[in-house]
Design a protein around this motif. Structure first.
Motif, short mmCIF file in Angstrom:
data_model
loop_
_atom_site.label_atom_id
_atom_site.label_comp_id
_atom_site.label_asym_id
_atom_site.label_seq_id
_atom_site.Cartn_x
_atom_site.Cartn_y
_atom_site.Cartn_z
N GLU A 214 0.84 -1.20 0.00
CA GLU A 214 0.00 0.00 0.00
C GLU A 214 0.87 1.24 0.00
O GLU A 214 1.93 1.27 0.64
N ALA A 215 0.46 2.27 -0.73
CA ALA A 215 1.19 3.54 -0.71
C ALA A 215 1.15 4.11 0.70
O ALA A 215 0.09 4.21 1.31
N GLU A 216 2.30 4.47 1.21
CA GLU A 216 2.41 5.02 2.56
C GLU A 216 3.27 6.27 2.55
O GLU A 216 4.14 6.42 1.69
N TYR A 306 -9.37 14.18 4.16
CA TYR A 306 -8.63 13.07 3.56
C TYR A 306 -8.43 13.23 2.06
O TYR A 306 -7.33 13.01 1.54
N ASP A 307 -9.48 13.58 1.32
CA ASP A 307 -9.34 13.68 -0.13
C ASP A 307 -8.39 14.80 -0.56
O ASP A 307 -7.53 14.58 -1.44
N PRO A 308 -8.49 16.01 0.02
CA PRO A 308 -7.50 17.03 -0.34
C PRO A 308 -6.07 16.62 0.03
O PRO A 308 -5.12 16.90 -0.72
N ARG A 312 -2.90 16.14 -2.63
CA ARG A 312 -1.63 16.86 -2.48
C ARG A 312 -0.43 15.91 -2.37
O ARG A 312 0.63 16.18 -2.93
N SER A 313 -0.61 14.83 -1.66
CA SER A 313 0.56 14.02 -1.30
C SER A 313 0.94 12.98 -2.35
O SER A 313 2.13 12.76 -2.61
N GLN A 314 -0.05 12.31 -2.97
CA GLN A 314 0.29 11.19 -3.84
C GLN A 314 1.11 11.63 -5.06
O GLN A 314 2.04 10.95 -5.46
#
Length: 356
Positions: A214-216, A306-308, A312-314
């Protein structure tokens, strides 16, 4: 029956692995499979250490020697009385010094082929770090991503049940990586214990086959993902679960239903977001938590937090996100997750990156 240096590569040659450090040291981290037979308990270790610093090394050894002798005698009588002559224990302490050496001498006097781990736990710790550095860059990772509520962890579990190789970092870290990510009745391990279990898991992989992960972010709760693995994760092929908001909300309400059992604790957890939210927004969320209004709370958390954060992060952290294979999903029930895992497992990677 020779008495010779033994390295971490020889662990499998012994009948049992005995950690003679104090219970607190053992709890922090230990070699997998080792039993704890302390020659000094936590309080005795404190007394000896204090005496060493405040009085002298001689007085510390004199006091400690009596304690060690009594503890070794107790272990011999309670645990090892029935062991045959062929029994081969391997013992270790912090650095392969006096604590394990004393115990080894007594066991050898009895007639067992007891050995001491050269370098003790410190040598094991170096082995863990070295193995992570060597194995992580060679893993053929397939990174599963998607916004919160996409059932990524459950999909990993379903992939594992279908025979795929899976590295579940959140399970090893006992945390789901978000503000509400602490697991009930499962405290996080120490950083060292996390890395020991991570290395142990990675060592079992077939490096010629894909490993799903999983992406972490860099941190999972209070633990850090080791840099070699984090780097490999960020450069690997990506599969993104594109679940509908309705399916995600339904999943979150099932998966996090336990949060409603302690409404005050939930409101307190939300308080950690105070620097990120307007006061009135946080007040509304905490009020929903205290009322047990989880549908309203989770819907707001998804849309406004969570969605914003995911958006931003992925893009910053996953180098191949732009080329991700996206898998749409409208059903994250148990049956839907099994079907989703089957579709993901069947994906073809046109140019899979070979492990280095």
């Amino acid at each position: 029956m020779s008495h010779k240096p033994t390295t971490v590569k020889q662990l499998a040659e012994f009948s049992v692995l005995i950690d003679v450090r104090s219970p607190a040291e053992y709890a922090l981290d230990h070699i997998p499979g080792a039993i704890n037979c302390p020659v000094l308990n936590d309080e005795e270790r404190r007394i000896v250490g204090t005496t060493y610093v405040q009085v002298s090394a001689f007085e510390a050894r004199k006091i400690g020697g009596a304690m060690v002798a009594r503890n070794i005698a107790r272990h011999l009588d309670a645990l090892f009385r029935d062991k045959p002559k062929e029994w081969r224990p391997l013992l270790y302490c912090w650095r392969g010094g006096m604590r394990s050496g004393s115990f080894v001498n007594w066991l050898r006097l009895v007639g067992w082929d007891a050995q001491q781990l050269q370098g003790g736990y410190k040598a094991w710790r170096g082995h863990v770090i070295e193995q992570i550095e060597q194995i992580a860059p060679r893993l053929a990772l397939r990174v599963l991503c998607g916004p919160t509520g996409s059932a990524k962890t459950r999909v990993l579990q379903a992939l594992a049940a279908q025979g795929a190789q899976v590295l579940d970092l959140e399970d090893l870290a006992a945390h789901r990586g978000s503000v509400l990510g602490a697991m009930p009745d499962r405290p996080q391990p120490s950083q060292k214990a996390f890395e020991t279990q991570l290395m142990h898991r990675m060592a079992d992989f077939d490096l010629g086959q894909p490993v799903w992960i999983e992406a972490e972010s860099r941190r999972i709760g209070r633990l850090n993902v080791p840099e070699p693995l984090l780097q490999r994760l960020r450069e690997s092929p990506v599969v993104e679960i594109d679940a509908t908001p309705v399916a995600r909300l339904d999943y979150l309400l099932r998966d996090y239903a336990w949060l409603g059992q302690d409404r005050q604790a939930l409101a307190d957890k939300l308080g950690t977001l105070r620097e990120l939210l307007a006061k009135e927004v946080l007040a509304q969320w905490q009020d929903w938590a205290l009322q047990g209004a989880l549908p309203e709370l989770f819907a707001a958390l998804m849309a406004q937090h969570y969605d914003p954060l995911y958006a931003r992060s992925q893009g910053r952290h996953l180098a191949r996100l732009a080329h991700a294979q996206r898998v749409p999903c409208t059903d994250l029930s148990d049956t839907g997750i099994l079907a989703l895992a089957g579709r993901i497992a069947a994906l073809a990677f046109n140019h899979p990156e070979e492990p280095r």
